[in-house]
Design a protein around this motif. Structure first.
Motif: not given
Length: 557
Positions: A159-171, A226-232
């Motif tokens: 589920d794209p609304r329940r992706i908890i993984w973020k990109r990062v930058l060292d700044m 990294i996140g959850y499916t549509y059925d959580r």
């Protein structure tokens, strides 16, 4: 009359006579085939080629709550190790790596100061041996694979609304806290909300710093949520099938970096999670490797004892199955005066009242360390503006309260200025300890958080937002509640309100979110307005940086 300009940390660093890194490694009997040289004065060591067991004693350096005046915790850590070396101890330093965000933001550098530095300071502060770049790349590979997986048909039903993984930058870049990716039509991917954290807040950094071997590293990476499916239902890195690729990216970075202090004390500088949004300690693999090589390992934990030290003792030491044999709490007259109500602009003036009002902050941190079963040593880090009456006020308080305290002047004198501290630490190392973490992993999440709030912060209790209550329920249903707690909290106060300095009483802590970090093996509890992507100040340190005609750094401090 000639006016002599005071030497900066960078001036002192450039004036030091560095030894070849092979000579530094030889001091602690690192085998030739275990040392990988990165130029003349830096290297990495392969832990697999270091024989023996980690028997060295650990000295943990922590501090009172930091203030804009600066306390010099890293400086004291390095100076203490140099002093122990002067006392003919076989000693090593184990430190975190600087993050480029704070270097260009506020700190300007993070390798100690004065005559208590690790070198080459400009290279350690800028890119070093590429570890943070590897962690950034590994983190962002996960993001790229997630978005590609969804674009290619989304077999995992993410589920794209329940992706908890973020990109990062060292700044430090506040504009990236919330972004939208995938714009531009079908060939550009699937649009969704995303965001950036600073690299040191990535779970990969925490995994990197708690893994005990390359095999453990790979296993922990596979467990990251990294996140959850549509059925959580939860989705893990292992479901994407890339834990092997991530380990490949990190395999060289995972080897601890070896450098030296100005006085030639060997130092392992490796890993760097923030203490206010992560667990704030250098890598476990570096600490344990140093314990194989030296009789005493001097290490630090970020910010005050309410953050880095608490996490070192409840998370890192528990995972590594060891405990510190001594704890040093760094404080300054200036910091205590600020905790007592003095303005930063007035710190050069003697103010016994403000100092006395600020001492309870130090007392709280002493109580915290004592709660773990260890009697601390206070390092009074000297500044030129300290008056003798102010110093005597603090020393008299320490005597009345049976607190060990040592005048420390390592910025100006190097190891010589830490001799009193080193001698007191050696005394403590020989005393029996009754160390124990503050909570059991089997305690409920609510119990564990309440224990930290009451026994470390001095608060009365905890409140949970509606979002945190929902996350608590989900964490328990998934069986993730038997993990240690990693509090994400302001460093400036014992509470979750940065304006409540000194030793506030009667406060509660509000937990806004609880984020499971299953690869790292802890639950991050976010309080207050803590940010996982900091912003730059109005006048960032970058404005003072440059290079000269020879290519030497200017403005690092």
């Amino acid at each position: 009359m000639t006016i002599t300009k005071p030497l900066t940390d960078l001036d002192i660093a450039y004036g030091a006579a560095l030894k070849p890194i092979a000579e530094i490694a030889e001091q602690v009997n690192i085998p030739d085939d275990a040392l990988e040289q990165y130029g003349r004065y830096k290297g990495k060591i392969d832990p697999k080629k270091i024989p023996g067991e980690p028997y060295g004693k650990v000295v943990l350096v922590t501090a009172t709550n930091p203030t804009p005046a600066g306390e010099g915790k890293s400086t004291v850590t390095i100076g203490l190790a140099d002093a122990l070396k002067q006392l003919n101890q076989k000693v090593m330093v184990a430190l975190r790596e600087p993050s480029l965000g704070p270097v260009f933001g506020i700190k300007g550098g993070a390798t100690g100061g004065g005559y208590a530095q690790v070198l080459p300071m400009e290279e350690i502060n800028l890119h070093f041996n590429g570890d943070f770049h590897a962690i950034t790349t590994a983190n962002n590979l996960i993001s790229a694979v997630i978005d590609n997986h969804i674009h290619q048909g989304n077999q995992l039903n993410i589920d794209p609304r329940r992706i908890i993984w973020k990109r990062v930058l060292d700044m430090n870049d506040r504009a990236l806290r919330k972004v939208v990716v995938g714009l531009g039509g079908p060939t550009q991917g699937v649009p969704r909300e995303d965001g950036f954290d600073i690299t040191v807040a990535s779970e990969i950094m925490a995994v990197f710093c708690l893994a005990t071997s390359i095999e453990d590293l790979k296993e922990r990476l596979s467990k990251m949520l990294i996140g959850y499916t549509y059925d959580r239902q939860p989705v893990f890195v292992r479901d994407l099938g890339i834990e092997g690729a991530l380990t490949l990216i990190l395999k060289e970075a995972f080897k601890p970096n070896i450098v030296q202090s100005i006085e030639g004390t060997p130092a392992l500088v490796h890993g760097g999670p923030f203490a206010n949004i992560a667990h704030g300690c250098n890598s476990l693999i570096a600490t344990q490797t140093a314990r194989k090589l030296a009789d005493i390992v001097v290490t630090e934990a970020g910010f005050g004892a309410d953050l880095g030290a608490e996490k070192f003792l409840n998370i890192k030491a528990r995972k590594g199955e060891f405990h510190p044999d001594a704890v040093v709490i760094v404080t300054t007259i200036r910091a205590l005066k600020m905790h007592g109500g003095a303005e930063k602009s007035e710190l050069a003036k003697e103010n016994i009242e403000a100092l006395s009002n600020g001492i309870p902050n130090l007392a709280r941190h002493i109580e915290t360390v004592r709660n773990f079963g260890i009697e601390p040593v206070v390092a009074l880090n000297r500044f030129i503006t300290d008056t003798e009456q102010e110093i005597q006020t603090l020393l008299n308080w320490a005597k009345l309260n049976n607190v060990r305290i040592a005048r420390t002047n390592v910025w100006e004198e190097g190891g010589k200025g830490g001799m009193d501290l080193a001698k007191q630490v050696l005394e403590v190392l020989d005393e029996p300890k009754q160390f124990a973490p503050l909570y059991e992993l089997s305690d409920s999440i609510e119990q564990k958080i309440t224990t930290i709030v009451q026994k470390v912060y001095g608060g009365i209790g905890v409140e949970f937002s509606n979002q945190a209550k929902k996350q608590l329920k989900q964490i328990k249903e998934n069986g993730w509640d038997q993990l240690p707690i990693c509090m994400a909290k302001t460093q400036y106060s014992l509470s979750d309100d940065p304006t409540l300095i000194g030793r506030p009483i009667g406060f509660t802590i509000t937990v806004r979110e609880i984020i499971p970090k299953l690869g790292a093996g802890f639950l991050v509890c976010i309080t207050g307005d803590i940010m996982t992507m900091p912003g730059l100040p109005k006048a960032p340190a970058a404005l003072r940086m440059d290079v000269d005609e020879k290519g030497n750094a200017i403005g690092l401090f």
